[in-house]
Design a protein around this motif. Structure first.
Motif, mmCIF file in Angstrom:
data_model
loop_
_atom_site.group_PDB
_atom_site.id
_atom_site.type_symbol
_atom_site.label_atom_id
_atom_site.label_comp_id
_atom_site.label_asym_id
_atom_site.label_seq_id
_atom_site.Cartn_x
_atom_site.Cartn_y
_atom_site.Cartn_z
ATOM 1 N N TYR A 312 0.858 -1.188 0.000
ATOM 2 C CA TYR A 312 0.000 0.000 0.000
ATOM 3 C C TYR A 312 0.890 1.231 0.000
ATOM 4 O O TYR A 312 1.687 1.431 0.913
ATOM 5 C CB TYR A 312 -0.899 -0.009 1.236
ATOM 6 C CG TYR A 312 -1.919 -1.122 1.218
ATOM 7 C CD1 TYR A 312 -3.248 -0.849 0.924
ATOM 8 C CD2 TYR A 312 -1.550 -2.440 1.475
ATOM 9 C CE1 TYR A 312 -4.199 -1.873 0.891
ATOM 10 C CE2 TYR A 312 -2.484 -3.464 1.444
ATOM 11 C CZ TYR A 312 -3.800 -3.166 1.154
ATOM 12 O OH TYR A 312 -4.734 -4.181 1.114
ATOM 13 N N GLU A 313 0.740 2.065 -1.039
ATOM 14 C CA GLU A 313 1.644 3.209 -1.172
ATOM 15 C C GLU A 313 0.905 4.424 -1.706
ATOM 16 O O GLU A 313 -0.216 4.310 -2.213
ATOM 17 C CB GLU A 313 2.841 2.833 -2.049
ATOM 18 C CG GLU A 313 2.510 2.097 -3.331
ATOM 19 C CD GLU A 313 2.194 3.031 -4.471
ATOM 20 O OE1 GLU A 313 2.678 4.182 -4.429
ATOM 21 O OE2 GLU A 313 1.468 2.625 -5.393
ATOM 22 N N ASP A 314 1.534 5.586 -1.578
ATOM 23 C CA ASP A 314 0.856 6.861 -1.782
ATOM 24 C C ASP A 314 0.162 6.993 -3.134
ATOM 25 O O ASP A 314 -0.946 7.510 -3.215
ATOM 26 C CB ASP A 314 1.858 8.021 -1.633
ATOM 27 C CG ASP A 314 2.341 8.206 -0.215
ATOM 28 O OD1 ASP A 314 1.671 7.703 0.713
ATOM 29 O OD2 ASP A 314 3.396 8.853 -0.018
ATOM 30 N N SER A 315 0.794 6.545 -4.214
ATOM 31 C CA SER A 315 0.262 6.843 -5.541
ATOM 32 C C SER A 315 -1.043 6.113 -5.845
ATOM 33 O O SER A 315 -1.784 6.502 -6.748
ATOM 34 C CB SER A 315 1.295 6.508 -6.628
ATOM 35 O OG SER A 315 1.463 5.108 -6.766
ATOM 36 N N THR A 316 -1.346 5.046 -5.092
ATOM 37 C CA THR A 316 -2.597 4.326 -5.316
ATOM 38 C C THR A 316 -3.561 4.493 -4.150
ATOM 39 O O THR A 316 -4.531 3.748 -4.010
ATOM 40 C CB THR A 316 -2.339 2.826 -5.543
ATOM 41 O OG1 THR A 316 -1.566 2.301 -4.455
ATOM 42 C CG2 THR A 316 -1.591 2.602 -6.838
ATOM 43 N N LEU A 317 -3.300 5.484 -3.318
ATOM 44 C CA LEU A 317 -4.165 5.760 -2.175
ATOM 45 C C LEU A 317 -4.601 7.228 -2.244
ATOM 46 O O LEU A 317 -4.542 7.850 -3.277
ATOM 47 C CB LEU A 317 -3.437 5.435 -0.864
ATOM 48 C CG LEU A 317 -3.081 3.951 -0.677
ATOM 49 C CD1 LEU A 317 -2.157 3.765 0.515
ATOM 50 C CD2 LEU A 317 -4.347 3.120 -0.492
ATOM 51 N N GLY A 318 -5.054 7.777 -1.132
ATOM 52 C CA GLY A 318 -5.523 9.161 -1.158
ATOM 53 C C GLY A 318 -6.683 9.308 -2.130
ATOM 54 O O GLY A 318 -7.568 8.453 -2.207
ATOM 55 N N ALA A 319 -6.657 10.367 -2.914
ATOM 56 C CA ALA A 319 -7.732 10.607 -3.880
ATOM 57 C C ALA A 319 -7.556 9.761 -5.131
ATOM 58 O O ALA A 319 -8.410 9.786 -6.019
ATOM 59 C CB ALA A 319 -7.766 12.093 -4.246
ATOM 60 N N ASN A 320 -6.474 9.010 -5.211
ATOM 61 C CA ASN A 320 -6.156 8.240 -6.410
ATOM 62 C C ASN A 320 -6.633 6.803 -6.291
ATOM 63 O O ASN A 320 -6.810 6.266 -5.197
ATOM 64 C CB ASN A 320 -4.638 8.230 -6.646
ATOM 65 C CG ASN A 320 -4.052 9.619 -6.689
ATOM 66 O OD1 ASN A 320 -4.560 10.487 -7.381
ATOM 67 N ND2 ASN A 320 -2.984 9.835 -5.939
ATOM 68 N N SER A 321 -6.797 6.168 -7.434
ATOM 69 C CA SER A 321 -6.965 4.729 -7.533
ATOM 70 C C SER A 321 -7.941 4.173 -6.493
ATOM 71 O O SER A 321 -9.125 4.460 -6.525
ATOM 72 C CB SER A 321 -5.593 4.061 -7.423
ATOM 73 O OG SER A 321 -5.661 2.702 -7.734
ATOM 74 N N SER A 322 -7.431 3.425 -5.517
ATOM 75 C CA SER A 322 -8.291 2.765 -4.533
ATOM 76 C C SER A 322 -8.565 3.603 -3.303
ATOM 77 O O SER A 322 -9.372 3.207 -2.456
ATOM 78 C CB SER A 322 -7.638 1.451 -4.097
ATOM 79 O OG SER A 322 -6.378 1.720 -3.513
ATOM 80 N N GLY A 323 -7.915 4.743 -3.178
ATOM 81 C CA GLY A 323 -8.080 5.555 -1.978
ATOM 82 C C GLY A 323 -9.517 5.856 -1.613
ATOM 83 O O GLY A 323 -9.903 5.748 -0.442
#
Length: 443
Positions: A312-323
């Motif tokens: 689990y890492e920043d680029s696929t979390l937050g408002a992105n991807s699966s976030g």
């Protein structure tokens, strides 16, 4: 936590592919020119824009957007464009309304194939480009708001189809949940729902179903071996964490905005490992589980990367991807807070296993179980024409919806993981489920 390293990544990839199709749509082919009057009517729907059309199996696949209010209770607060597609075969055929619960995917679903139906596929609000301009109002990403989005699409598109055409909703995992929520709030929209491997966390604090699953799935030998490997991953943290950091560097992963440190990210990934093994794998892979007491560091880490160690890492979390999913889980959907008794004494972060851990500070929220309790009660007592399909060896199938006795059914596919399908049921059950769908569709 919803393990999104398999099915949802495919969904997101399909969404990107669908977006690319829309952006580079080819001119109408011979297959689409026969539907000119239908397309004219589609283009005339207020608030709907046809962004592209291409051919799929000899029928037009329309890429579309619809203008939706950010808040269906307060339309003055602004709007956003929600993407959807429509694979049109005939105005006389049934319509399968598909939501994956994430980004847009127009892959052909099992009910569509069984019924030779049209298929309308929708992107969940606040995933992909289906977001309002400016800061995302995450408090408006509720199950009712999405159900209201889908209701607006049904109302817009239904007049293009014959009065007698039946509409069935479907989806898998979070998509199955989303289809169920749509039906709960707008039962008049649909003639039935087929929900695959849809978790039902009606009481978030009660995780006995999940704990029971991990005590009984597969064989004792397999369960013990997996638990031993998971524990060993934390026992050898000092030697394995540098390997994890090297993987993160190679892939360009960062953790600053979400989990915070590589140590926290590593532990979170390890906690997910056994769950992911069963979600995407099968009992036939139990023979590959290494001996935790003798396996080398390199072989232990390599095997784990290939069998459930999702990062689990920043680029696929937050408002992105699966976030956005994790925001929904933290706010309404709930999550499995496992005890991990076999990991006692080797965890550095005992409170990490919950969705707020993988969200940036501005997306974290408090949980309310009101909606899930309401939906669970409605499905049990008031719903009709609902068909649930679960996998015997799928952890997400550990907490299931219980359908009413009003022309509603539940099937469990023997040995299946999170990809359970009607086609894999024993012959008698497969035939019964298929006949039910066809009857609901008026066939």
């Amino acid at each position: 936590m919803l393990r999104i390293r398999t099915v949802p990544r495919l969904l997101l990839s399909a969404a990107l592919a669908a977006g690319a199709l829309a952006a580079t749509a080819a001119p109408a082919t011979a297959a689409t020119t026969t539907h000119t009057s239908f397309e004219d009517r589609l283009r005339a729907i207020p608030g709907v824009t046809v962004t592209g059309v291409t051919d799929k199996g000899g029928h037009p696949l329309y890429s579309l957007t619809i203008t939706q209010p950010v808040d269906h209770r307060k339309p003055r607060l602004g709007t956003f464009e929600q993407r959807f597609t429509l694979w049109h075969k005939s105005s006389a055929k049934p319509v399968v309304f598909y939501t994956g619960g994430y980004g847009l995917s127009d892959s052909t679903r099992e009910p569509t194939t069984i019924l030779d139906a049209n298929q309308l596929s929708v992107e969940h609000r606040f995933f992909g480009p289906s977001v309002p301009a400016g800061p995302t109002p995450w408090d408006k990403m509720t199950v009712w708001q999405e159900a209201s989005d889908e209701h607006a699409i049904v109302e817009a598109v239904r007049p293009l189809y014959d009065k007698g055409s039946k509409w069935l909703a479907t989806g898998g995992s979070k998509g199955g949940m989303t289809a169920t929520y749509h039906y709960r709030y707008y039962p008049q929209d649909l003639d039935g729902v087929v929900a695959y491997v849809a978790p039902n966390d009606a009481v978030n604090a009660d995780d006995r179903g999940y704990e029971r699953f991990f005590r009984t799935v597969g064989t004792r030998e397999c369960r013990d071996a997996l638990n031993a490997v998971q524990r060993e991953m934390l026992v050898r943290r000092d030697t394995l964490l540098p390997k994890f950091e090297a993987t993160a560097k190679e892939k360009g992963y960062t953790f600053t905005n979400t989990l915070g440190t590589t140590d926290r990210a590593y532990e979170f990934a390890v906690l997910d490992q056994v769950w992911n093994f069963w979600q995407s794998g099968s009992a036939s892979q139990c023979d590959t589980v290494p001996d935790a007491g003798t396996v080398s560091d390199d072989d232990l880490y390599t095997w784990s990367l290939d069998h459930g160690l999702s990062i689990y890492e920043d680029s696929t979390l937050g408002a992105n991807s699966s976030g956005p999913y994790y925001r929904q889980a933290a706010a309404q959907l709930g999550w499995a807070d496992l005890a991990f008794k076999h990991l006692k004494g080797v965890r550095n972060h005992p409170d990490i296993y919950q969705p707020n851990s993988v969200l940036p500070a501005d997306m974290r929220t408090r949980y309310s179980g009101k909606a899930m309790h309401d939906v669970d009660k409605w499905v049990r007592h008031d719903s009709q024409r609902m068909l649930f399909v679960y996998g015997q060896n799928d952890p997400w199938s550990a907490e299931q919806f219980t359908p009413s006795k009003r022309d509603s059914y539940k099937y469990v596919v023997p040995g299946a993981n999170h990809g359970a399908r009607i086609a894999a049921l024993p012959a008698e059950e497969k035939n019964a489920a298929t006949e039910t769908l066809r009857r609901w569709a008026g066939q």
